[in-house]
Motif scaffolding. Structure first.
Motif, short mmCIF file in Angstrom:
data_model
loop_
_atom_site.label_atom_id
_atom_site.label_comp_id
_atom_site.label_asym_id
_atom_site.label_seq_id
_atom_site.Cartn_x
_atom_site.Cartn_y
_atom_site.Cartn_z
N SER A 17 15.53 39.49 31.16
CA SER A 17 14.56 38.45 30.80
C SER A 17 14.29 37.63 32.05
CB SER A 17 15.14 37.57 29.68
OG SER A 17 14.28 36.48 29.43
N SER A 18 13.19 37.91 32.71
CA SER A 18 12.95 37.31 34.03
C SER A 18 12.23 35.97 33.95
CB SER A 18 12.15 38.27 34.91
OG SER A 18 11.84 37.68 36.15
N THR A 19 10.99 35.98 33.52
CA THR A 19 10.21 34.74 33.55
C THR A 19 10.70 33.75 32.50
OG1 THR A 19 8.34 36.12 34.21
CG2 THR A 19 7.87 33.83 33.69
N LEU A 20 11.03 34.23 31.31
CA LEU A 20 11.59 33.34 30.29
C LEU A 20 13.02 32.95 30.66
CD1 LEU A 20 11.18 31.95 27.53
CD2 LEU A 20 12.19 34.00 26.48
N ALA A 21 13.74 33.86 31.32
CA ALA A 21 15.11 33.62 31.77
C ALA A 21 16.00 33.16 30.61
CB ALA A 21 15.14 32.60 32.92
N SER A 22 16.09 34.00 29.59
CA SER A 22 16.87 33.66 28.41
C SER A 22 18.25 34.31 28.48
CB SER A 22 16.14 34.13 27.15
OG SER A 22 16.89 33.81 26.01
N MET A 23 19.27 33.49 28.41
CA MET A 23 20.64 34.02 28.39
C MET A 23 20.86 34.86 27.14
SD MET A 23 22.80 30.68 29.64
CE MET A 23 24.37 31.42 29.16
N GLY A 24 21.83 35.76 27.25
CA GLY A 24 22.19 36.60 26.11
C GLY A 24 21.46 37.91 26.05
N ALA A 64 13.80 45.55 21.75
CA ALA A 64 12.44 46.09 21.71
C ALA A 64 11.71 45.84 23.03
CB ALA A 64 11.67 45.46 20.55
N VAL A 65 11.89 44.65 23.59
CA VAL A 65 11.27 44.33 24.87
C VAL A 65 11.84 45.24 25.96
CG1 VAL A 65 10.88 42.54 26.61
CG2 VAL A 65 10.86 41.95 24.17
N ALA A 66 13.15 45.39 25.97
CA ALA A 66 13.79 46.24 26.97
C ALA A 66 13.34 47.69 26.81
CB ALA A 66 15.31 46.14 26.85
N HIS A 67 13.20 48.15 25.59
CA HIS A 67 12.70 49.52 25.37
C HIS A 67 11.35 49.70 26.05
CE1 HIS A 67 11.88 53.28 23.18
NE2 HIS A 67 10.65 52.81 23.05
N ALA A 68 10.48 48.72 25.90
CA ALA A 68 9.17 48.80 26.54
C ALA A 68 9.31 48.81 28.06
CB ALA A 68 8.29 47.64 26.09
N GLU A 128 18.64 39.12 14.88
CA GLU A 128 17.24 39.45 15.13
C GLU A 128 16.82 39.14 16.58
OE1 GLU A 128 17.37 38.46 10.66
OE2 GLU A 128 18.18 37.56 12.50
N GLU A 129 17.38 38.10 17.17
CA GLU A 129 17.02 37.80 18.56
C GLU A 129 17.41 38.96 19.47
OE1 GLU A 129 18.71 34.83 21.91
OE2 GLU A 129 17.72 33.83 20.22
N SER A 130 18.60 39.52 19.25
CA SER A 130 19.03 40.66 20.04
C SER A 130 18.13 41.87 19.79
CB SER A 130 20.48 41.01 19.72
OG SER A 130 21.36 40.00 20.16
N ALA A 131 17.72 42.06 18.54
CA ALA A 131 16.81 43.17 18.23
C ALA A 131 15.49 43.01 18.98
CB ALA A 131 16.56 43.22 16.72
N ALA A 132 15.02 41.78 19.05
CA ALA A 132 13.78 41.53 19.79
C ALA A 132 13.96 41.83 21.27
CB ALA A 132 13.32 40.09 19.58
N GLY A 149 12.67 36.82 21.90
CA GLY A 149 12.29 38.11 22.46
C GLY A 149 10.80 38.26 22.63
N LEU A 150 10.03 37.74 21.69
CA LEU A 150 8.58 37.82 21.81
C LEU A 150 8.08 37.03 23.02
CD1 LEU A 150 7.61 37.51 18.04
CD2 LEU A 150 7.32 39.53 19.48
N TYR A 151 8.66 35.87 23.26
CA TYR A 151 8.26 35.11 24.45
C TYR A 151 8.72 35.81 25.73
CZ TYR A 151 6.11 31.05 22.31
OH TYR A 151 5.24 30.22 21.65
#
Length: 598
Positions: free
Chosen positions: A414-421, A63-67, A56-60, A90-92
């Protein structure tokens, strides 16, 4: 007219309403709490495509990348409990990068809520921060049109994530069409962005400040993306150096003589120099957090343009904040400012930019053991197709992207959150949105091991349907969580902690071949050009595994990073690695030799 039951279920109504908002795909993972919506997606002839991720994290992230890649609302779906929890990252990511996404989340049946039932999580509390602008739980079928419409409108109007929680029993209940009587809300799937312009008096005041500049700099962020050419042309009009935030980098042609590159800890020497010397700063659509790389407070007069008034003055003490569309505001400013003659400054900026190009090339060509990662990214410039889309993971690879890739192509991560993966999930979303264009993912071994390997399985199940099958994943493998290793040296004054930083070896190229892709192992820098050429000529995805050197320094640019560089030098000297110390001294020598003289 009172509300009327229909032949549809609530889940059917959700799918129809989401489709009415123009959604063509939903990213997610199934589970009992969201199965009503899954059945509605299966049964509908015109439902959005469901994109199953491996997590689910990857799915999120998708969705963010789609936007980000499309400018549309990204939509994700997950079950209750762990599925919902997994969406948070992903939401963050969406919240911190100001991206509109909607999450549709299942929940246990209403009758068991509050009883500590299996997978029961207080979802409104869970999402209360990340979806602060709008999160709701549907407790009556008549709520659905309003809840979905409000989620999409709010996401678009505030550029934030929103969440609609639907208990399982509500999903399977008969749909109800509100009639508009008291206590019923009949709404429309409609939103149009407003035209936002500053007041004339504010434009005049800002123009007066800019017209007096002798050493102007423009900081360009993602808010300028729709009309970046006009924004950059204005910089040339006023004789300004152009510096970008990391999110603004793809929208500025870095071959321009006044384009000083990305700012911040991972930024360029030229950007740091012009920021240190400027007397007037114009910030356009950026809220870059690297505040120590802005001009010193009081050094420069400042004007800021942003569509979101909450961002104005957030990072730097501006004199005039212009809330409005970037392009239209720039046009109004240009009407009031004659072409500026700041010849000395233009020449100074050109000199600093040329020096930076020389430094970046010297860094990339510095011998390493076995491959310098900066050279791996720099070599992409000669091979990247003009229509390519770029996705990045988080880690040291972002530094090398910021400093070595000069081609202007759409790039997201993922720039501001800077989340790996995030790298491979972002790449998948880019490819699904544009299956006729090549996609390149730049990742490190840490991010690839965290989520990328699993999502390459998703690529393996989909690539044969893409009209352009090229999906190139570059894995820079140095066996180290390199960014954190260098952060430990810089911020803690502590040597590398092997137990926390070592990564297990993995055959990335062979794994790609196992999935039916092409695999390339690069352990000699002379192999890089050939690897890129073959990847972009291939009839299938390619994994390029680059054996890299973990001792390539990740230094902040001078002059702002002077104390940090001193701390790193002291720590590396204590570690006693001759190879790391030799590379560090080489990089410091290159950095310190720039910018001398005005």
């Amino acid at each position: 007219m009172a509300a009327e039951k229909t032949d549809q279920t609530v889940a059917d109504a959700i799918v129809a309403r989401v489709r009415a908002w123009g959604v063509d795909r939903i990213f997610g993972y199934s589970g009992d709490g969201i199965n009503g919506v899954m059945e509605a997606l299966r049964a509908s002839d015109d439902a959005p495509a469901f994109i199953q991720a491996r997590h689910e994290e990857s799915a999120a992230f998708m969705a963010v990348a789609h936007a980000k890649y499309t400018g549309q609302v990204g939509v994700m779906a997950a079950t209750q409990g762990p599925g919902a929890v997994h969406l948070l990252n992903g939401l963050y990511d969406a919240k911190l990068d100001s991206v509109p996404v909607v999450a549709i989340v299942g929940q246990q049946m209403r009758s068991v809520l509050g009883s500590e039932y299996q997978q029961e999580v207080d979802l409104l509390r869970l999402f209360g921060d990340v979806a602060a602008q709008y999160a709701t739980m549907v407790v009556d079928p008549a709520q659905i049109p309003s809840a979905i419409d409000q989620a999409f409108r709010t996401a678009l109007a505030t550029r934030t994530p929103t969440v609609v929680i639907v208990p399982h029993d509500v999903q399977n209940a008969p749909a109800v069409e509100p009639g508009g009587e008291h206590g019923e809300i009949k709404t429309a799937a409609e939103y149009r962005a407003p035209r936002v312009l500053p007041a004339d008096s504010d434009i005049a005041e800002a123009a007066e400040i800019l017209a007096q500049a002798q050493r102007p700099v423009m900081l360009v962020g993602q808010g300028a993306r729709a009309h970046a050419d006009e924004v950059v042309a204005f910089a040339e009009h006023i004789g300004a150096a152009v510096v970008t935030s990391l999110l603004g980098k793809p929208y500025v042609d870095e071959t321009l003589p006044y384009a000083a590159g990305t700012m911040g800890h991972l930024g360029t020497t030229a950007s740091a120099r012009v920021m240190a010397e400027c007397d007037t700063l114009l910030i356009v659509g950026s809220s870059d957090p690297w505040t120590e790389f802005y001009p010193a407070p009081g050094q420069a007069r400042a004007v800021q343009i942003d569509i979101d008034g909450r961002a104005v003055g957030r990072r730097y003490p501006v004199e005039v904040g212009l809330v409005g569309d970037a392009a239209e505001t720039i046009r109004l400013l240009r009407e009031r400012i004659e072409r500026m003659a700041v010849g000395d400054w233009r020449n100074r900026v050109r000199k600093l930019v040329v020096e930076w190009h020389e430094i970046s090339e010297a860094r990339a060509m510095t011998p390493a053991d076995p491959v310098n990662p900066e050279r791996a990214i720099r070599s992409l410039n000669a091979h990247l197709p003009d229509d390519a889309l770029l996705a990045l993971d988080v880690g040291s690879v972002v530094y090398w992207y910021a400093r070595q890739l000069r081609r202007s192509v759409p790039a997201h991560f993922s720039s501001t959150l800077a989340s790996m993966g995030c790298g491979v999930p972002y790449g998948i979303a880019a490819k699904l949105a544009h299956p006729d264009r090549p996609v390149v993912v730049l990742a490190g071994d840490g991010g690839t091991q965290m989520a990328g390997l699993a999502e390459l399985v998703t690529v393996s199940s989909r690539w044969k349907a893409w009209s352009d099958p090229r999906f190139v994943v570059l894995v820079i493998d140095n066996g180290d969580l390199a960014e954190v290793s260098w952060e430990q040296r810089e911020t803690e004054g502590a040597p590398r902690f092997d137990t926390s930083q070592d990564l297990p070896a993995f055959p990335y190229a062979q794994y790609g071949e196992l999935l039916g892709f092409r695999g390339e192992l690069v352990d000699d820098p002379e192999q890089l050009d050939g690897a890129w050429q073959r990847a972009f000529a291939a009839d299938r995805p390619t994994v390029i595994h680059v054996k890299s050197d973990r001792d390539i320094p990740m230094l902040p640019p001078l002059p702002q990073g002077e104390s940090a560089v001193e701390q790193i030098q002291q720590t590396v000297e204590k570690e006693g690695s001759p190879h790391a110390l030799e590379l560090l001294r080489r990089y410091v020598e290159l950095e310190a030799g720039s910018g001398a003289g005005a």
